[in-house]
Design a protein around this motif. Sequence first.
Motif, PDB file in Angstrom:
ATOM      1  N   ASP A 164      42.104  51.729  36.128  1.00  0.00           N
ATOM      2  CA  ASP A 164      42.082  52.153  34.940  1.00  0.00           C
ATOM      3  C   ASP A 164      42.828  52.214  34.280  1.00  0.00           C
ATOM      4  OD1 ASP A 164      40.462  53.717  36.530  1.00  0.00           O
ATOM      5  OD2 ASP A 164      41.271  55.306  37.348  1.00  0.00           O
ATOM      6  N   ALA A 207      33.771  49.972  29.031  1.00  0.00           N
ATOM      7  CA  ALA A 207      32.158  49.812  29.502  1.00  0.00           C
ATOM      8  C   ALA A 207      32.224  47.850  29.108  1.00  0.00           C
ATOM      9  CB  ALA A 207      30.879  50.412  29.251  1.00  0.00           C
ATOM     10  N   ARG A 252      35.329  46.394  30.826  1.00  0.00           N
ATOM     11  CA  ARG A 252      34.579  46.137  32.159  1.00  0.00           C
ATOM     12  C   ARG A 252      34.097  44.910  32.711  1.00  0.00           C
ATOM     13  NH1 ARG A 252      35.220  50.800  35.787  1.00  0.00           N
ATOM     14  NH2 ARG A 252      33.836  50.069  37.121  1.00  0.00           N
ATOM     15  N   PHE A 255      35.237  46.390  40.123  1.00  0.00           N
ATOM     16  CA  PHE A 255      34.970  47.501  39.322  1.00  0.00           C
ATOM     17  C   PHE A 255      33.952  47.888  40.594  1.00  0.00           C
ATOM     18  CE2 PHE A 255      36.944  45.304  36.160  1.00  0.00           C
ATOM     19  CZ  PHE A 255      37.886  45.654  36.276  1.00  0.00           C
ATOM     20  N   SER A 256      32.934  46.561  40.940  1.00  0.00           N
ATOM     21  CA  SER A 256      32.089  47.648  42.183  1.00  0.00           C
ATOM     22  C   SER A 256      32.291  48.377  42.958  1.00  0.00           C
ATOM     23  CB  SER A 256      30.855  46.546  42.403  1.00  0.00           C
ATOM     24  OG  SER A 256      31.792  45.724  43.223  1.00  0.00           O
ATOM     25  N   GLN A 314      35.418  49.847  42.923  1.00  0.00           N
ATOM     26  CA  GLN A 314      35.631  51.605  42.314  1.00  0.00           C
ATOM     27  C   GLN A 314      34.509  52.431  42.343  1.00  0.00           C
ATOM     28  OE1 GLN A 314      38.170  50.779  39.258  1.00  0.00           O
ATOM     29  NE2 GLN A 314      39.122  52.355  39.588  1.00  0.00           N
ATOM     30  N   ASP A 315      33.070  51.780  42.003  1.00  0.00           N
ATOM     31  CA  ASP A 315      32.709  52.151  41.584  1.00  0.00           C
ATOM     32  C   ASP A 315      31.429  53.396  42.289  1.00  0.00           C
ATOM     33  OD1 ASP A 315      32.746  51.852  38.691  1.00  0.00           O
ATOM     34  OD2 ASP A 315      31.255  50.835  38.318  1.00  0.00           O
ATOM     35  N   ALA A 316      31.654  52.357  43.552  1.00  0.00           N
ATOM     36  CA  ALA A 316      31.305  53.141  44.962  1.00  0.00           C
ATOM     37  C   ALA A 316      31.690  53.969  45.488  1.00  0.00           C
ATOM     38  CB  ALA A 316      30.479  51.628  45.772  1.00  0.00           C
TER      39      ALA A 316
END
Length: 184
Positions: A9, A85, A88, A135-136, A138-140
């Motif tokens: 972050d 975004a 990232r 990142f994927s 973390q998003d999940a």
Amino acid sequence: MGIIGDGLDRAVQQAFTRPIPKSAGAQMRYLVKQLKGTRAVADLLGVSQRTVERYVKDQIRRPRADLAQRLEDAVRARWQPRVRAQARKQAATAAGLVIHTRARFGFTAAPGTSDDARIRDLTVALPPQYAARFFSAQDAGASEQQLQQIAAEGLGEMYFRDRGRRAHGLEVQFTDVEQVEFDL
């Protein structure tokens, strides 16, 4: 979150093109605009709706230390979503990221090799596919342990196995993480 999630972050926040609002009133007005109402902001921050309205009107200027930190964190989490975004996406498709860490590394390898764990300071550039995995995950909503496993795989591949040119079969154990910083 955790040390790795927070590090990701902070790295994305370095891409901000403008600083977040400084005053409590400006931060409250930003949150009211983002969340579309004072009730939602009050629920988010754990204060009354009337308190939020007073900050919006600049009737209260200096929040308590704990409220000031929650307010700043809430604004920072929502600040410049398109810039965030874009940073990232750039890291996940082209640039990759750099990880600076101080942690204990141990190894599982063939018999007769040195597998004693020890503290190391490493700075390693990870390719875009690892940034995309970070990142994927973390998003999940991945746990800190899962993010730590991705970091161990990336550091093992890029630093210890040198992209497959040496130490075949070496498995890296990434534990006792003292610090982690990422750069995009």
